[in-house]
Scaffold this motif. Sequence first.
Motif: not given
Length: 337
Positions: A215-220, A294-298, A317-329
């Motif tokens: 599994t992808n090990g992601l939390t949101f 997005v691909a992993s969650e898809q 992809a319709r359920f994400i917002d990338t505005r807070y990504n700044g500088g993250l890996p």
Amino acid sequence: MRRRLVPAAALLPLALLLTACGGNSSASTGTGTDGQGSVTLNVGDQKGGSEAVLRAASELKNLKYKIKWSTFTSGPPLLEAVNAKAVDVGGVGNTPPVFAAGAGSDISVVAAWHGTSKGDAILVPNGSKLTAPDQLKGRSIAVAQGSSAHFQLVASLKAAGLSPADVKVKYLQPADALAAFTSGKVDAWAVWDPYTSQILETKRGRVLTTGDGITNGLTFQVAAPTALRDKKKSAAIKDYLDRLRRAQEWVYDHQDDWAKVWAKDTGLPYEVALASVKRSNSSRVAVAVDKPLVASEQQIADAFTRLKLIPKKVDFARFIDTRYNGGLPPSTTPARG
């Protein structure tokens, strides 16, 4: 020193407090964090979650907004509250947003952490004859429907050449699953930390397999689009996410301190909390909400659609917002060891 074992009867109340990823449960409200300014950020939390780690890491000081906390026992009802605009932002595992998206909920994934999946496990009792996942065919397995453990079970079965149709899936929330597991009413239990650590530390079971590498090990952190459209609330969410990211960095360097706070906040025995922190909680790295994510969650969404547990194809992809990504890996950044 002799390890203090926790009897099954003492584990059940804890299970009611810690259903972190699945189920249909309500929230408790009314707590707040003082701050300055006229903006109040409505935050969905889970027991021993964001508020606890922010407080432990001293990240709730000098706020320019107020926080109203609503504590949920699980991810799905938290996202129901986001959809209903009762919560502006809140934290969940990797699978509840997929089910919320499948239901057409009005949500946006705004932040992510990548960690290990070693705490996501299929557990069997100590006396079980099962030694490998492919031996689960025909066996009964407890799991919380729509939880991160649900997908971990699906993925683990697939890796073993099986499908959910090959086993007897018992949809049980953790309180009931724990009782069923410890009384021998199910052959296995697919669950997440701290339950994994709870069972292992109390010597009531062992790991058959984990989600590590499966599994992808992601939390949101997931927000309400209406809050994101509000300039002041959007700024407050940015600050809140920055504080959460710093708090997680603090956890990595202060595992014992965090385990003590977590144990006190949740009622977990300290040894269970510390084992869970070391196995799962301290490994998380803040990552970008990006295309690989997005691909992993898809893939998760498509898996549940094929199983007809989600009624129609989801475009995650319709359920994400990338505005807070700044500088993250990128989201593919390895979790800490």
